[in-house]
Motif scaffolding. Structure first.
Motif, PDB file in Angstrom:
ATOM      1  N   THR A 123       2.252  -1.632   5.238  1.00 38.81           N
ATOM      2  CA  THR A 123       2.360  -0.863   4.092  1.00 38.81           C
ATOM      3  C   THR A 123       1.979  -2.012   3.173  1.00 38.81           C
ATOM      4  O   THR A 123       2.042  -2.547   2.667  1.00 38.81           O
ATOM      5  CB  THR A 123       2.465   0.099   3.580  1.00 38.81           C
ATOM      6  N   ILE A 124       2.965  -3.241   4.143  1.00 41.18           N
ATOM      7  CA  ILE A 124       3.207  -4.035   3.287  1.00 41.18           C
ATOM      8  C   ILE A 124       2.711  -5.805   3.979  1.00 41.18           C
ATOM      9  O   ILE A 124       2.751  -5.931   4.513  1.00 41.18           O
ATOM     10  CB  ILE A 124       4.491  -4.658   3.087  1.00 41.18           C
TER      11      ILE A 124
ATOM     12  N   LYS B  37      -4.145  17.878  -3.651  1.00 35.39           N
ATOM     13  CA  LYS B  37      -4.535  18.236  -2.773  1.00 35.39           C
ATOM     14  C   LYS B  37      -5.293  17.179  -1.804  1.00 35.39           C
ATOM     15  O   LYS B  37      -5.656  17.213  -0.412  1.00 35.39           O
ATOM     16  CB  LYS B  37      -5.114  19.952  -2.149  1.00 35.39           C
ATOM     17  N   LYS B  38      -4.898  16.067  -1.889  1.00 35.57           N
ATOM     18  CA  LYS B  38      -5.763  14.390  -1.653  1.00 35.57           C
ATOM     19  C   LYS B  38      -4.904  13.742  -0.967  1.00 35.57           C
ATOM     20  O   LYS B  38      -4.217  13.726  -1.752  1.00 35.57           O
ATOM     21  CB  LYS B  38      -7.009  14.663  -2.051  1.00 35.57           C
ATOM     22  N   LYS B  39      -4.987  12.973  -0.652  1.00 36.62           N
ATOM     23  CA  LYS B  39      -4.178  11.291  -0.090  1.00 36.62           C
ATOM     24  C   LYS B  39      -5.246  10.572  -0.669  1.00 36.62           C
ATOM     25  O   LYS B  39      -5.933  10.388  -0.783  1.00 36.62           O
ATOM     26  CB  LYS B  39      -3.506  11.937   1.953  1.00 36.62           C
ATOM     27  N   VAL B  40      -4.204   9.557  -2.248  1.00 36.61           N
ATOM     28  CA  VAL B  40      -4.558   8.799  -1.830  1.00 36.61           C
ATOM     29  C   VAL B  40      -4.411   7.969  -1.661  1.00 36.61           C
ATOM     30  O   VAL B  40      -2.922   7.358  -1.862  1.00 36.61           O
ATOM     31  CB  VAL B  40      -5.164   9.312  -3.910  1.00 36.61           C
ATOM     32  N   GLU B  41      -5.059   6.548  -1.891  1.00 35.54           N
ATOM     33  CA  GLU B  41      -3.927   4.821  -1.884  1.00 35.54           C
ATOM     34  C   GLU B  41      -4.530   4.621  -2.758  1.00 35.54           C
ATOM     35  O   GLU B  41      -5.414   4.285  -3.662  1.00 35.54           O
ATOM     36  CB  GLU B  41      -4.875   3.910  -0.647  1.00 35.54           C
ATOM     37  N   TYR B  42      -3.155   3.643  -3.294  1.00 36.19           N
ATOM     38  CA  TYR B  42      -2.800   2.306  -3.776  1.00 36.19           C
ATOM     39  C   TYR B  42      -2.930   1.218  -3.704  1.00 36.19           C
ATOM     40  O   TYR B  42      -2.010   1.497  -2.589  1.00 36.19           O
ATOM     41  CB  TYR B  42      -1.994   3.370  -4.901  1.00 36.19           C
ATOM     42  N   LYS B  43      -2.721   0.573  -4.203  1.00 36.89           N
ATOM     43  CA  LYS B  43      -2.350  -0.755  -4.155  1.00 36.89           C
ATOM     44  C   LYS B  43      -1.824  -1.615  -5.315  1.00 36.89           C
ATOM     45  O   LYS B  43      -1.895  -1.285  -6.150  1.00 36.89           O
ATOM     46  CB  LYS B  43      -3.301  -1.424  -3.761  1.00 36.89           C
TER      47      LYS B  43
ATOM     48  N   ILE C 109       1.006  -1.240  -0.278  1.00 34.93           N
ATOM     49  CA  ILE C 109      -0.234   0.152  -0.007  1.00 34.93           C
ATOM     50  C   ILE C 109       0.724   1.620  -0.143  1.00 34.93           C
ATOM     51  O   ILE C 109       1.596   1.664   0.747  1.00 34.93           O
ATOM     52  CB  ILE C 109      -1.119  -0.311   1.072  1.00 34.93           C
ATOM     53  N   TYR C 110       0.400   2.075  -1.416  1.00 32.93           N
ATOM     54  CA  TYR C 110       1.272   3.188  -0.831  1.00 32.93           C
ATOM     55  C   TYR C 110       0.644   4.776  -1.513  1.00 32.93           C
ATOM     56  O   TYR C 110      -0.458   4.027  -1.748  1.00 32.93           O
ATOM     57  CB  TYR C 110       2.583   3.535  -2.176  1.00 32.93           C
TER      58      TYR C 110
END
Length: 449
Positions: A134-135, A73-79, A66-67
């Motif tokens: 995150t892993i 201006k938003k924090k978006v989560e990716y996998k 997960i990063y």
């Protein structure tokens, strides 16, 4: 242009050029027979399995990471998900190869079967570097890839500690990598080091390759095939070849191949492009290759024969018609056709001897009438037989073929120069003058007597 010598030489050159037509037809026939033989090899490959490349064993660990990225201006989560490969510290493979010949019609192809003993030593300490908030790690498994899954036979894996391992079909790795995989339990992965001991029966045709994935990798292969073709990126450090087979030993390390860089996280390597130890079940120089090489010397054989006839005419005054040259030349071309036809059934050596004797018999009977002497025809027949012997050594002595061919040409030229050293060539190049009729009354005024 009025010189008889000029027209004689031009006629002989024309005969040689004309004989190129049947020679070209025989050469095309050889190519067709080779194509039929290759079709047999392709049929065996399609019916069994093709070339094999062994990749592994490797430990593959599914990783989900997960990063975050800042977008508007938003924090978006990716996998992202990928496989982390753990390569063995040591890899030792020992194999016994058995090669069998299969026949389809008059053509042969080879199928081999390898009994492989694979030993690999793994260290799991590096896995601690993958752990983090995150892993997430999935169930690890050992993957063994091959070139063609149809060649996989029995697979046996010894226990690791008291854990029994189960072999599953498929390599478990995306991409064009058929093979098998072995799920690993958390108990096995908890140990700092463990050893894998497995056996694998692998069949195929053509080449067999092993990717040296270990920090230190070794391959020892014993085979009953006496014609190995060592190829690929690494030659064996030592090998022995005999009539009963061969034994070869390869060795490499990451210092030499930098193979660990091929397995970076998130990247699937191009499996078939990875450097490997390789050996192929090579077909020795068969009858088609040898006949094709022999026909390349056909012009030399015909030229030397025509040169001998020309010198004979020059020294004896007996005239030979161009058609007689052509018939002898065609008998020399027929030699290669008989050689090709017989070699498919009795082998190249016996075919060469038989074709030579057939040519000797034909020319012996014909030249006895043409040259009007059994002694003369016998000398030419022996010369033709000697040329066939020389051509045989030219084919068998690849390393000294140029030297031997040069010696033959030098000897032929020296023979012509020696036999004609006192001959007046101007007598051939000048047209004969007409002799005036004899007259008793003006006999004292005659120029030609």
């Amino acid at each position: 242009m009025k010189s008889p010598l000029f027209w004689k030489v031009s006629t002989l050159l024309g005969c040689i050029l004309l004989l190129l037509i049947p020679l070209f037809m025989v050469s095309n026939l050889i190519s067709e027979r080779v194509s039929y033989r290759n079709d047999v090899e392709n049929t065996l490959r399609q019916s069994t399995s093709g070339p094999q490349q062994l990749v592994g064993p490797l430990i593959a660990i599914p990783v989900t990471e997960i990063y975050y990225k800042i977008e508007e201006k938003k924090k978006v989560e990716y996998k992202r998900s990928y496989l982390h490969f753990l390569l063995p510290d040591t890899l030792l493979i020992e194999g016994n190869q058995r090669v069998e010949s299969r026949s389809i019609g008059i053509y042969d192809g080879q199928i081999w079967n390898n009994e492989l003993s694979i030993k690999a030593q793994f260290t799991t300490e590096k896995l601690a570097q993958l752990k983090g908030e995150t892993i997430t790690l999935g169930q690890p498994f050992i993957t063994v890839g091959v070139g063609d899954a149809r060649g996989i036979g029995a697979v046996n894996v010894s226990k690791i500690g008291d854990e029994t391992l189960v072999v599953e079909p498929g390599s478990g790795v995306s991409g064009q990598l058929p093979g098998v995989h072995i799920p690993l339990t958390s108990k096995v992965m908890a140990s700092k080091t463990f050893a894998l001991d497995m056996t694998l029966n692998l069949a195929g045709t053509g080449s067999f390759s092993v990717v040296p994935v270990g920090r230190s990798s070794e391959l020892t292969l014993n085979s009953n095939w006496p014609h190995p073709g060592f190829m690929g990126d690494y030659l064996p450090v030592k090998h022995q070849i005999s009539a009963s087979g061969f034994q070869a030993h390869w060795q490499s390390s990451w210092f030499a191949n930098n193979l660990e860089s091929q397995f970076s996280d998130g990247e699937i390597p191009e499996w078939h492009a990875i450097p490997a130890f390789s050996v192929t079940v090579a077909t020795p120089a068969d009858q088609y290759q040898l006949t094709d090489r022999a026909i390349k010397y056909a012009i030399l054989l015909i030229t030397l024969t025509f040169m001998a006839f020309f010198v004979f005419e020059t020294l004896t005054g007996l005239r030979l018609h161009p058609m007689q040259y052509l018939l002898v030349g065609l008998s020399l071309v027929l030699f290669y056709l008989v050689l090709l036809a017989l070699s498919e059934h009795v082998g190249f050596t016996k075919a060469w001897i038989t074709a030579s004797l057939v040519g000797v018999l034909m020319n012996g009977v014909y030249l006895q009438a043409v040259l009007k002497s059994g002694k003369r025809s016998g000398m030419f027949v022996l010369a033709l037989l000697g040329l066939d012997v020389v051509m045989w050594f030219l084919l068998r002595s690849e390393d000294s073929a140029l030297l031997l061919g040069s010696a033959v040409l030098a000897l032929a030229l020296f023979t012509v120069m020696y036999l004609t050293r006192h001959f007046d060539w101007y007598s051939l190049s000048q047209a004969k003058r007409a002799v005036p009729p004899t007259d008793v009354d003006n006999d004292a005024m005659r120029i030609w007597k």
